[in-house]
Motif scaffolding. Structure first.
Motif, mmCIF file in Angstrom:
data_model
loop_
_atom_site.group_PDB
_atom_site.id
_atom_site.type_symbol
_atom_site.label_atom_id
_atom_site.label_comp_id
_atom_site.label_asym_id
_atom_site.label_seq_id
_atom_site.Cartn_x
_atom_site.Cartn_y
_atom_site.Cartn_z
ATOM 1 N N CYS A 12 23.212 35.440 37.983
ATOM 2 C CA CYS A 12 23.638 34.045 37.817
ATOM 3 C C CYS A 12 25.064 33.943 38.349
ATOM 4 C CB CYS A 12 23.623 33.632 36.343
ATOM 5 S SG CYS A 12 21.946 33.325 35.742
ATOM 6 N N PHE A 21 19.691 35.506 27.864
ATOM 7 C CA PHE A 21 18.771 36.183 28.788
ATOM 8 C C PHE A 21 19.458 37.393 29.407
ATOM 9 C CE2 PHE A 21 16.869 31.751 29.650
ATOM 10 C CZ PHE A 21 16.061 31.864 28.535
ATOM 11 N N THR A 23 20.884 38.581 32.097
ATOM 12 C CA THR A 23 21.371 38.104 33.391
ATOM 13 C C THR A 23 22.871 38.362 33.483
ATOM 14 O OG1 THR A 23 21.352 36.251 34.918
ATOM 15 C CG2 THR A 23 21.770 35.716 32.618
ATOM 16 N N GLY A 69 14.438 34.276 35.580
ATOM 17 C CA GLY A 69 15.774 34.857 35.591
ATOM 18 C C GLY A 69 16.536 34.588 34.320
ATOM 19 N N ASN A 104 17.941 26.805 39.861
ATOM 20 C CA ASN A 104 18.931 25.898 39.291
ATOM 21 C C ASN A 104 19.251 24.819 40.305
ATOM 22 O OD1 ASN A 104 19.128 27.121 36.862
ATOM 23 N ND2 ASN A 104 20.956 28.316 37.350
HETATM 24 S S1 SF4 Z 1 21.040 29.590 31.080
HETATM 25 FE FE1 SF4 Z 1 20.097 30.025 33.057
HETATM 26 S S2 SF4 Z 1 21.750 29.626 34.546
HETATM 27 FE FE2 SF4 Z 1 22.749 29.856 32.549
HETATM 28 S S3 SF4 Z 1 23.286 32.032 32.428
HETATM 29 FE FE3 SF4 Z 1 21.284 31.804 31.444
HETATM 30 S S4 SF4 Z 1 19.806 32.244 33.049
HETATM 31 FE FE4 SF4 Z 1 21.792 31.828 34.060
#
Ligand code: SF4
Length: 420
Positions: A12, A21, A23, A69, A104
């Protein structure tokens, strides 16, 4: 047997304050090595399958692919093309396989989308969350609602006819009026599918920490319930079928009702009497029906070959594991990235089946399906739980099928906990 394939893209540009998440922001330089590692994992699983076809009752075919993701749309179209081409060489994809990417708004151009459509991606799930600029800022989302309009317009022009828009409600300081505006603006975009999830405050996130210190006005549960019910009614009134607690989809088939053909309905299993709407997410239906899926990528989870398993979380460790593994002694469905595995018992599978399938508010849990999956009667296993839930008005029973009541949809966790 038909499987689904989940591919995790853990990148991200920025880490949103509510997100838990797997990420990472600021690791974009690892993307090329990550794509190579993913391709190695796909090839590794293929080799395991080829070696074990005789042991497996049936060589899996892939009916859906989901790039989740993170922000998958940060990968370039050539990177997607490389991954998809290795998937196509490794597995048999069913005709018309659903291939989704999460994106996104603000991270995709028309040219990217056109290229993605050309290489076979046929569904996009945009993380919209809200149409309100203050709410988007509070969530630390990097896009505006104008980006959403542009992304949807570009996706349509690029040929996508299956779009999901994701929303979050129950935000701190969100009013019913601002939520209604968000839903109305989403309806103006005519997506085929809409998801609406309540905000959850997760431990370890800035939102979770601020809330525990009293710095974040906690979402009011009664107001969140009102938002959910209002959205359910508004979406249904606009032609969306609610097929799961938090998911609505358009249906371009004529709805089948009991009056359509009573004699045929009596003799058909309930799963065909209540088919999901035509734009339901086929990938997520695989989860909700407790059917198998392979999970690839850092932190991905899978459910296949009688196991639930998950891969190592960190991007660098994932790449190293797929680059430097010594042994090839990993039975299907594991790759060298798998770090957790749990052999499913019959009790695990039955319990998860109830938790997942009850989420399907129209299809519900059919007694006949439970018996054909597990060889036991539903009431023989869960008689007491089901009886209590019927008595408390959270479940209802009709023609061999148990479903959540409207109240049960709001209090889903009270239902699910009875089957754990
Ligand atoms: S909400 Fe979506 S865009 Fe924001 S950090 Fe988490 S995975 Fe990434």
């Amino acid at each position: 047997m038909e499987h689904s394939l989940y591919i995790h893209i853990p990148f991200c540009t920025h880490r949103c304050a509510y997100c838990d998440f797997n990420t990472y922001a600021g690791q974009e330089t690892l993307m090329p090595a990550y794509v190579n590692a993913l391709i190695r994992e796909i090839q590794f699983i293929q080799q395991r399958l080829d070696q074990e076809t005789s042991r497996l009752s049936d060589h899996p075919t892939i009916k859906t692919v989901f790039f989740g993701g993170g922000t998958p749309s940060l990968l370039s179209p050539p990177q997607f093309e490389a991954i998809l081409s290795s998937i196509r060489s490794a597995f048999a994809l069913t005709p018309n396989a659903e291939i989704t990417i999460e994106a996104n708004p603000g991270t995709v151009t028309y040219e990217d989308l056109r290229r993605l459509r050309e290489i076979g991606i046929n569904r996009i799930s945009f993380g919209v969350q809200s149409a309100n600029p203050f709410e988007l800022r509070m969530l630390e989302r990097a896009h505006t609602f104008f980006d959403v309009i542009q992304a949807v317009t570009s996706a349509r022009k690029a040929g996508f006819d299956n779009l999901n828009l994701d929303l979050i409600y129950g935000l701190p300081e969100q009013t019913l009026a601002s939520w209604q505006t968000t839903v109305r603006r989403i309806l103006d975009l005519h997506p085929e599918h809409i998801s609406a999830y309540a905000l959850t405050l997760e431990h370890g996130t800035p939102f979770g920490r601020w809330a525990s210190k009293g710095l974040l006005p906690l979402p009011d549960p009664d107001l969140a319930a009102e938002m959910y019910e209002w959205a359910s009614e508004a979406l249904e009134a606009n032609g969306y079928v609610q097929y799961e607690i938090s998911n609505w989809a358009k249906d371009d088939r004529r709805p089948q009702t009991v009056d359509d053909n009573p004699s045929s309905i009596v003799h058909r299993p309930p799963s065909t009497v209540y088919p999901p709407p035509s734009f339901a997410c086929k990938h997520n239906l695989q989860y909700w029906r407790s059917l198998p899926y392979l999970g690839l990528g850092a932190g991905a989870h899978g459910y296949a070959g009688g196991y639930r398993y998950s891969n190592v979380l960190r991007i660098k460790t994932y790449i190293e594991r797929l680059t430097n593994y010594q042994s090839t002694n990993y039975p299907f469905p594991f790759s060298p990235a798998a770090v957790n595995r749990h052999r499913q018992t019959l009790e695990d599978d039955m319990s998860e089946y109830m938790l997942n399938n009850l989420r399907l508010v129209k299809a519900g849990v059919a007694e006949s399906d439970f018996r054909s999956r597990f060889g036991r009667g539903l009431l023989e296993v869960y008689g007491r739980e089901v009886e209590e839930l019927l008595q408390s008005g959270l479940l209802e029973y009709q023609e061999g099928t148990y479903r959540l009541t409207r109240r049960g949809r709001l209090l889903g966790n009270r239902v699910f906990v009875r089957f754990v």
